[in-house]
Write an enzyme that holds these catalytic residues in place. Sequence first.
Site, PDB file in Angstrom:
ATOM      1  N   VAL A 137       0.849  -1.188   0.000  1.00 22.86           N
ATOM      2  CA  VAL A 137       0.000   0.000   0.000  1.00 22.86           C
ATOM      3  C   VAL A 137       0.884   1.237   0.000  1.00 22.86           C
ATOM      4  CG1 VAL A 137      -1.762   1.296   1.232  1.00 22.86           C
ATOM      5  CG2 VAL A 137      -1.741  -1.183   1.374  1.00 22.86           C
ATOM      6  N   CYS A 138       1.809   1.223   0.923  1.00 26.90           N
ATOM      7  CA  CYS A 138       2.665   2.382   1.108  1.00 26.90           C
ATOM      8  C   CYS A 138       3.435   2.717  -0.155  1.00 26.90           C
ATOM      9  CB  CYS A 138       3.657   2.124   2.237  1.00 26.90           C
ATOM     10  SG  CYS A 138       2.881   1.989   3.838  1.00 26.90           S
ATOM     11  N   THR A 139       3.989   1.669  -0.789  1.00 28.02           N
ATOM     12  CA  THR A 139       4.881   1.914  -1.903  1.00 28.02           C
ATOM     13  C   THR A 139       4.138   2.197  -3.207  1.00 28.02           C
ATOM     14  OG1 THR A 139       5.110  -0.456  -1.981  1.00 28.02           O
ATOM     15  CG2 THR A 139       6.965   0.759  -1.101  1.00 28.02           C
ATOM     16  N   CYS A 158       2.826   6.112   3.728  1.00 30.83           N
ATOM     17  CA  CYS A 158       2.760   5.874   5.165  1.00 30.83           C
ATOM     18  C   CYS A 158       3.944   6.442   5.939  1.00 30.83           C
ATOM     19  CB  CYS A 158       2.660   4.394   5.464  1.00 30.83           C
ATOM     20  SG  CYS A 158       1.484   3.556   4.414  1.00 30.83           S
TER      21      CYS A 158
END
Length: 389
Positions: A137-139, A158
């Site tokens: 998700v973050c990347t 994030c």
Amino acid sequence: YILGGQLTVCDAALKTYFFHFQTAEECRDSMYPPKGPTFKGNVTWYTLNLDLPPSERWTHVIKEKKAELVAMIQAIKDLAGGFFHGKLIHLVDNELPLIVDTLPYPFNEEIKGLAAVSGVPLGEVVLFNIFYEIFTVCTSVVFDTFPFNSQWTRTTLCFSERWDRKTHTWTITEKLKPLVVNVDFKRNNKTVFKSTSFAGYVGMLTGIRPKEFTLTVNERFSVDGGYIGILEWILGQRDGMWMSFLTRRVLENATSYEDAKNELAQTKLLAPAYFILGGNQTGQGCVITRTRINTLDIWEIALKLGRWYVLETNYDHWEEPFFLDDRRTPAMKCMNKITQANITLQTIYDVLSTKPVLNKLTTYTSLMEVSTGKLESYIRACPNPCNPW
Ligand SMILES: *[C@@H]1O[C@H](CO)[C@@H](O)[C@H](O)[C@H]1NC(C)=O
Ligand SMILES: *[C@@H]1O[C@H](CO)[C@@H](O)[C@H](O)[C@H]1NC(C)=O
Ligand SMILES: *[C@@H]1O[C@H](CO)[C@@H](O)[C@H](O)[C@H]1NC(C)=O
Ligand SMILES: *[C@@H]1O[C@H](CO)[C@@H](O)[C@H](O)[C@H]1NC(C)=O
Ligand SMILES: *[C@@H]1O[C@H](CO)[C@@H](O)[C@H](O)[C@H]1NC(C)=O
């Protein structure tokens, strides 16, 4: 690392800027046995007894690695702390513990045991254990801010991983290195599988079932990353599997290459991934390209076509790798130079020691041989000049 097309605007400028990182060195040779500046240390072996209740299985590992686990989680908290004025950590400590009981057995029990023994708050142990999904998700939107900012950071949705300008390293990557452990999983006092993992992490990323198969996972970035999967899980739709839990289940309970391949290709996941599987017969080796829901492609060794290896970095094999992160071309060049006749654990180690295949994000190198059941792992360093990724 960069997805979603934001980069196209300044492609040319960035390409020029990053050009000096993109110089691949000559293929290394005679690097094995590991020594010198690219070798940081051996990995300690632990035995894990699958006959114990899950909550007690990791106690001896955590007792030795507690300080390192606390330090790593603190580093994640420091990086995440700046976001949403610290509300993220509040969320982790207060809401994530509730997720643990929704996780499948034996992972839920093992995670609770880890938290109890280490004294680390349950939510933070959960966070570490579902990091793969969170990371995809973050990347989804990562960009490196160096050209625009005097402090180099990889900023994600994030957190920002900070480049340490004194040591020329990534903060989290360095904190992970002391947590690397080799684990021999036994049932009835007999090895079921062996794995290289991080202390405090109950899923698996790399492992071998001696005489049967070897398995590793690579991260696959996709705009449809883990967030839909995680959201569905929170909302109660829990038919998908957390990636590293599936890998562990396959290593623990699949009994052949074919069996493993079917499970890895057919189980619904929470986030996309690449599975790299090797079997015990000639021609048994493949890269499985997964979306959350299905399998896009199974790319197999085909000796008749001259394809004696399949090599995966972090891009779909039928697409060009991202131009700022082409480790595939140099790795293939070295493989082709070695030739099939000369492939051994030693020469594979040479390939994995050649920059930029080896880079500042490399935590460890694992060598596995299915016929002998051998698993060897080494903590790596990449002295300057070295690509940040
Ligand atoms: C790593 O292990 C090898 C083989 O067991 C040994 O020869 C070597 O000294 C060890 N290296 C370090 C840095 O511990
Ligand atoms: C387990 O196996 C080891 C070596 O194979 C042996 O020394 C040990 O006694 C066995 N332990 C039990 C409980 O059977
Ligand atoms: C593997 O199978 C055994 C027996 O069915 C089960 O108890 C165990 O939890 C399974 N392991 C995983 C990781 O799912
Ligand atoms: C390969 O794996 C299969 C399935 O586990 C097993 O039956 C067979 O004996 C193995 N072959 C060798 C050569 O180890
Ligand atoms: C394998 O490597 C050895 C030593 O580097 C070399 O002498 C030999 O020609 C190589 N064999 C093949 C088939 O490339």
